[in-house]
Design an enzyme around this catalytic site. Structure first.
Site, mmCIF file in Angstrom:
data_model
loop_
_atom_site.group_PDB
_atom_site.id
_atom_site.type_symbol
_atom_site.label_atom_id
_atom_site.label_comp_id
_atom_site.label_asym_id
_atom_site.label_seq_id
_atom_site.Cartn_x
_atom_site.Cartn_y
_atom_site.Cartn_z
ATOM 1 N N PRO A 2 0.836 -1.208 0.000
ATOM 2 C CA PRO A 2 0.000 0.000 0.000
ATOM 3 C C PRO A 2 0.868 1.254 0.000
ATOM 4 C CG PRO A 2 -0.742 -1.544 1.675
ATOM 5 C CD PRO A 2 0.565 -2.061 1.153
ATOM 6 N N GLU A 3 0.547 2.184 -0.881
ATOM 7 C CA GLU A 3 1.275 3.445 -0.963
ATOM 8 C C GLU A 3 0.396 4.553 -0.370
ATOM 9 O OE1 GLU A 3 2.929 4.071 -4.904
ATOM 10 O OE2 GLU A 3 2.994 1.923 -5.287
#
Ligand code: ZN
Length: 281
Positions: A2-3
């Site tokens: 996840p960014e």
């Protein structure tokens, strides 16, 4: 992994559920998930703490408590789930936090790379991260200054959390496509107009991805605290689209490797040499 957009979407979902709640109990099912303090001391230290804020720094979730804060880094496969206490823990559940309203925050992590830290200050974990690209205080002159001091390739720099916080492999490729900049361009080779395009693309891509609830690329991919997948993958222009036609010009998207990370780009929309300028390698 996840960014920024995925973590921001998770944070926005958790904030109204968690703020004002008090942690009444905790169970550590996989000790290494709790990086700080020792896992056997964690339940006693978190119990009784009241949640004052839920925020984000880079790719970390930061839960502000009445004393200290709880940092969560989801890494490869970590997921937070908001559940009722009678929902049984799953085979990959690593940590459970019980709240005073009867709900439970569950941390599942099949690959076990995710980490939780109970610390006084987020910087104890994150170090000196680069600026938050969506913060109001981050301006085009700030980015110009950062770029001018760097000789690195754009793709590698965007991945560097000490340069700019929160961008990872997917959004670095997407930002460079929308800025029409080749991933191998050197940071200090950008002219003022290219710097401005990069600034706008960073903001636009990240903000649109948050609105789209992030990117979920396969069945094992990211889901939010309610178990919902993202939708931004429908708008992905180049990441993972090797050989497929560019959404702008139909040229096949190319994949290359820069510093052991892949980069996807359109060779026509993102020329290697700056417009009106010859750059020697
Ligand atoms: Zn193109």
């Amino acid at each position: 992994v996840p960014e920024l957009p995925e973590v921001e979407h998770i944070v926005r979902g958790l904030r109204p559920l968690l703020v004002g709640r008090t942690v009444v109990g905790a169970a550590v099912l996989w000790p290494r998930t709790v990086a700080c303090p020792d896992a056997d001391r964690f339940p006693a230290q978190i119990a009784g703490r009241r949640v004052q804020s839920v925020g984000r720094r880079g790719k970390h979730i930061v839960i502000g408590l009445d004393a200290g804060c709880l940092l969560i880094h989801l890494k490869m496969s970590g997921r937070l789930r908001w559940t009722s206490p009678d929902e049984p823990a799953g085979p990959h559940t690593r940590l459970l936090l019980d709240l005073d309203d009867g709900h439970r925050l569950r941390f599942d992590d099949p690959r076990k790379f995710g980490r939780v830290y109970l610390v006084q200050d987020p910087s104890q974990v994150t170090g000196a991260l680069g600026p938050e690209p969506l913060a109001g205080g981050f301006t085009l002159p700030d980015l110009r200054g950062l770029l001018a001091r760097r000789k690195g390739r754009l793709k590698s720099l965007l991945l560097n959390q000490y340069f700019l916080a929160g961008v990872g492999n997917i959004y670095a490729d997407e930002v460079l496509f929308h800025a029409r900049l080749h991933p191998l361009r050197r940071a200090n080779s950008l002219n003022p107009e290219e710097q401005e395009r990069l600034f706008e693309a960073i903001r636009d891509v990240l903000e649109r991805a948050i609105v789209g609830h992030g990117t979920t690329l396969d069945d094992q991919g990211y889901v939010d605290a309610e178990g919902e997948s993202g939708r931004y993958q429908e708008q992905i222009a180049v990441y993972g689209r090797t050989g497929k036609p560019c959404r702008c010009c139909d040229t096949p998207v190319v994949r290359t490797v820069i510093g052991q990370r892949s980069a996807h780009y359109c060779p026509k929309c993102q020329p290697e040499v700056a417009e009106g300028q010859y750059v020697s390698s």
